[in-house]
Design an enzyme around this catalytic site. Sequence first.
Site, mmCIF file in Angstrom:
data_model
loop_
_atom_site.group_PDB
_atom_site.id
_atom_site.type_symbol
_atom_site.label_atom_id
_atom_site.label_comp_id
_atom_site.label_asym_id
_atom_site.label_seq_id
_atom_site.Cartn_x
_atom_site.Cartn_y
_atom_site.Cartn_z
ATOM 1 N N SER A 243 0.530 -0.881 0.223
ATOM 2 C CA SER A 243 0.037 0.298 -0.259
ATOM 3 C C SER A 243 1.075 1.018 -0.045
ATOM 4 C CB SER A 243 -0.723 0.393 1.585
ATOM 5 O OG SER A 243 0.339 0.002 2.534
ATOM 6 N N LYS A 244 0.294 2.137 -0.059
ATOM 7 C CA LYS A 244 0.696 3.723 -0.399
ATOM 8 C C LYS A 244 1.799 3.262 1.346
ATOM 9 C CE LYS A 244 -2.589 6.298 -2.528
ATOM 10 N NZ LYS A 244 -3.693 7.683 -2.494
ATOM 11 N N ARG A 245 1.450 3.569 2.502
ATOM 12 C CA ARG A 245 2.498 3.099 3.932
ATOM 13 C C ARG A 245 4.309 2.238 3.068
ATOM 14 N NH1 ARG A 245 2.182 -1.099 7.225
ATOM 15 N NH2 ARG A 245 0.280 -2.372 6.207
#
Length: 463
Positions: A243-245
């Site tokens: 994911s983006k994290r």
Amino acid sequence: MTIRTRFAPSPTGYLHIGGARTALFAWAYARRHGGKFILRIEDTDVARSTPEAVQAILDGMNWLGLAHDEGPFYQMQRMPRYKEVIAQMLAAGTAYHCYTSSEELDHLREAQMANKEKPRYDGRWRPEPGKALPAVPAGVAPVVRFRNPLDGVVAWDDGVKGCIEIANAELDDFIIARADGAPTYNFCVVVDDWDMGITNVIRGDDHVNNTPRQINVLQALGAQVPQYAHLSMILGDDGTKLSKRHGAVSVMQYDEDGYLPEAVLNYLARLGWSHGDEEVFTMEQFVQWFDLDHITSSAAQFNTEKLNWLNAHYLKSAADTRLAGEAAQRLARRGIDPEAGAPLEKVVALYKDRVTNLNELADALEPFYVVVQPSAEMIAAHLTEPVRAALKVLRDRLSSCIWEKAAISAAFKETLTACALKMPQVAIPLRVVLLGQPQSPAIDAVLEVLGRDEVLARLDRYL
């Protein structure tokens, strides 16, 4: 038969790592078999698709060097073709109009769930011999549903997951055109793959549930069914969905973060695929070796540390001229003129073995083009009186010696002997004075590249 693969992203966001790996595998499969790689932009989600996202996809593909042979094709430009095929299916009886309202569908779903049944359309508007259909409600625009087979199974030999079978009884008559006439995703994909002669569909396994529906529509159209291969998902460093994290914002972010495209490609190639124990290879080798048999069906795990290691490897082997160009752009964005100092290629040669990305390289080069002011504490800690005296002796020798590494090294040794000091006692303070930091490559090499005039000028500020 000419192999034809496609990459078909939706422009609702950036090209991310998962999409880039899919594109890479589809591209490599086409190249491996002397086929064609087609780029298709699936932009029917008008509310979320943007020109900026389309450009971000094209930029990401270009940066990675994944050149397409045909396209990009845009689904929004193919609307007349979709409507033509829908009309043909309605005429052939493989599709039909359905006037069920959204409220009726909600009630149907609620009743099925209350009875612990799988929510699905019940076929109330499906034409059957001897079946009386409800009266067509006035003023209601119908959707168009695909007339899915009622029995039998949909089966395909997946290139990654092996044989997959889905009973037609598990599938309902899904909508292929909405009430406003807009065709749906699963239908557009089928017509596109048919018209574009796609022989091999390589995509993420989030599409496995779409595949039986698409196969049934293709067969209803009398079209050739492609061979499917569904790639497993990519997990982050911590084992959760990427994911983006985890940094999976955009492929172009890796450019911003100082990665070389060949390092990213090499890393992506090893995410779920292998060729023996080979870890580092060119794209030419990858194409020569690539097949579907060695793609794992289990999830691949992203490893930032390994990507950094690969990037460092490619930095070491990259041409100094190329790295100088990359570094110059990064320095210029910081307001630093890379022409106002030592020859950039020579400075790059000193540091490219010591960094893991281009931003770190620019950090290392910066002190060669701007005068760095060490902190008062650092000066006090390193420039003691004996050291200052030694640096004065060294300065005198440097002012008159031949300006090449061997002569500079000799001047150092003579100074150390004359002042009864060891190399670190002089070299570390000199690094602080010249570069604002106690570590650097070999000090004689640094001095040679920095240049006599600049070395003496920086020394004079403290002596």
